[in-house]
Design an enzyme around this catalytic site. Structure first.
Site, short mmCIF file in Angstrom:
data_model
loop_
_atom_site.label_atom_id
_atom_site.label_comp_id
_atom_site.label_asym_id
_atom_site.label_seq_id
_atom_site.Cartn_x
_atom_site.Cartn_y
_atom_site.Cartn_z
N HIS A 178 -27.63 11.34 -24.44
CA HIS A 178 -27.73 10.51 -25.64
C HIS A 178 -26.86 9.25 -25.51
O HIS A 178 -25.87 9.24 -24.77
CB HIS A 178 -27.28 11.32 -26.87
CG HIS A 178 -28.14 12.52 -27.15
ND1 HIS A 178 -27.80 13.78 -26.70
CD2 HIS A 178 -29.31 12.65 -27.81
CE1 HIS A 178 -28.73 14.65 -27.09
NE2 HIS A 178 -29.67 13.98 -27.77
N HIS A 179 -27.24 8.22 -26.25
CA HIS A 179 -26.48 6.96 -26.23
C HIS A 179 -25.10 7.15 -26.89
O HIS A 179 -25.00 7.74 -27.96
CB HIS A 179 -27.27 5.88 -26.99
CG HIS A 179 -26.55 4.58 -27.11
ND1 HIS A 179 -26.43 3.87 -28.28
CD2 HIS A 179 -25.88 3.86 -26.16
CE1 HIS A 179 -25.74 2.76 -28.06
NE2 HIS A 179 -25.39 2.74 -26.78
N GLY A 180 -24.06 6.62 -26.26
CA GLY A 180 -22.70 6.73 -26.80
C GLY A 180 -22.44 5.68 -27.88
O GLY A 180 -21.56 4.83 -27.75
#
Ligand code: TV1
Ligand code: CA
Ligand code: ZN
Length: 391
Positions: A178-180
């Site tokens: 997932h995108h941070g």
């Protein structure tokens, strides 16, 4: 103390409080603190505790959490319980719900995983450790005033803020599927933190992290271009990921020259993950840690956990990555005396091996949607972005 030399020149510290294991998000919720129990058992089973300093971490204090989070959010988080949540209201305002449920002991759980990141940062700051590990942390979606994506307190932001008291530049690298977004957003407007996230993008949580998302566009904003994003599709394989990771991360380290690196090692980027869609094996995931370590002869390095929804594989990955830090190599057969060893045995569970082929099961393999051209274009794009930074 027994005359046995440490296997590498690195002082590695491991920060963990087993009390996190007693907390549960709910029966059907994919985030299972049980994966931390399995990780610890594997680490101890292989004897890695003899090659590093292990600490029982303390819970973070409310004052420490206020360094990043808002007071009214912390008031809410510290006082809400499953019993009083009906009367409290504000659940929507702070984004509580299916992903971020209210559960028993939630406040203690948050203080425990954040405390381990504070302890890890302190060991790096005092230079008692070269590499500090907190597998219970890495909760990269939490915002200043909001819970998000299984994350309530952003221990990564807090650890980076602590390190900024002694270092002028900190690089954040995120290999969770997932995108941070929470870390990126927190340091949106500073040129002292560069963030770099690799993630699945396109009809996938949290929906941010496109290639051209590089920070608020303004010549007065020092943080412009300091967010690097590598959006990926389903099914990326070991070779493609290694190639992309070494080229892009290598270029970011060279350009930014950080004094410290925080590496979020989310294990949901492995093949066979319950939520992720990549095809990576343990050794390819671990290669990212090896690569970053190889660039850290004169830099502080912190490893945190993150996502990972097939607990046996999370444990394999993080145990392997602990071994990478101390410079040990593990035999492929998981030692017979590891408690819960049955979680790793049987064909379904990986045949008692540390390094099973996770992308081998046709039923679990995701079609690889990456063309050579797409991967090449992404590298080119990052190089172009980095040229804006090196003035
Ligand atoms: C309860 C019970 C919650 C079963 C959540 C998967 C569940 C998910 C559940 C789930 C699930 C997400 C969204 C949809 C936003 C929502 C630790 C409006 C089987 C770092 C967080 C992913 C990842 C959140 C966290 C995502 C991390 N996916 N079953 N929820 N909407 N949320 O898509 O990056 O790994 O899935
Ligand atoms: Ca990521
Ligand atoms: Zn994730």
């Amino acid at each position: 103390e027994n005359g046995i030399e440490r296997p590498t020149g690195y002082n590695v510290s491991f920060h963990y409080n087993p009390k996190v294991e007693g907390h549960h998000f709910g029966r059907s919720h994919p985030m299972k603190p049980w994966r931390l129990t399995l990780t610890k058992q594997l680490v101890l089973g292989y004897g890695l505790q003899y090659a590093m300093d292990t600490y029982v971490s303390r819970p973070a204090s409310r004052q420490e959490l206020e360094i990043f989070h808002g007071k009214s959010y912390l008031n809410f988080l510290s006082s809400i319980t499953p019993e009083n949540m009906e009367q409290m209201g504000d659940l929507g305002r702070f984004n509580f719900g299916d992903d971020c449920p209210v559960f028993d002991g939630m406040w203690d759980y948050c203080r425990l995983y954040a405390g381990a990141s504070f302890d890890a940062a302190a060991k790096l700051i005092s230079k008692q450790s070269d590499i500090a590990i907190n597998w219970s942390g890495g909760l990269h979606h939490a915002k200043k005033n909001e819970a998000s994506g299984f994350c309530y307190i952003n221990d990564i932001v807090l650890a980076i803020q602590a390190m900024l008291t002694v270092e002028s530049r900190v690089l954040y690298v995120d290999i969770d599927v997932h995108h941070g977004d929470g870390v990126e957003q927190a340091f949106w407007s500073t040129d002292r933190v560069m963030t770099l996230s690799y993630h699945k993008f396109g009809d996938f949580f949290p929906g941010t992290g496109a290639m051209d998302e590089t920070g608020p566009e303004s010549i007065e904003n020092p943080g412009w271009k300091m967010a690097l994003n590598v959006p990926l599709h389903d099914g990326i394989d070991d070779e493609q990921y290694r190639d992309l990771f070494s080229e892009i991360t290598g270029a970011a380290i060279e350009t930014f020259n950080p004094g410290a690196i925080v590496l979020q090692c989310g294990a949901d980027s492995l093949g066979g993950d319950r939520l992720g869609k990549f095809n990576l094996n343990i050794r390819a995931h671990g290669y990212c840690i090896e690569f970053v370590k190889s660039k850290c002869h004169n830099r502080r390095l912190m490893l945190v956990g993150g996502g990972g929804y097939t607990p046996r594989n999370v444990a394999r990955a993080w145990c392997h990555e602990t071994s990478v830090c101390v410079g040990a190599s593990l035999k492929n057969h998981i030692p017979g005396h590891v408690p819960y060893r049955q979680a790793f045995t049987g064909e379904e569970n990986g045949d008692g091996l540390m390094y099973p082929d996770l992308a081998n099961h046709p039923s679990k393999r995701h079609p690889n949607l990456h063309s050579k051209e797409y991967l090449q274009m992404m590298k080119q794009n990052i190089h172009t972005q980095l040229r804006f930074i090196q003035n």
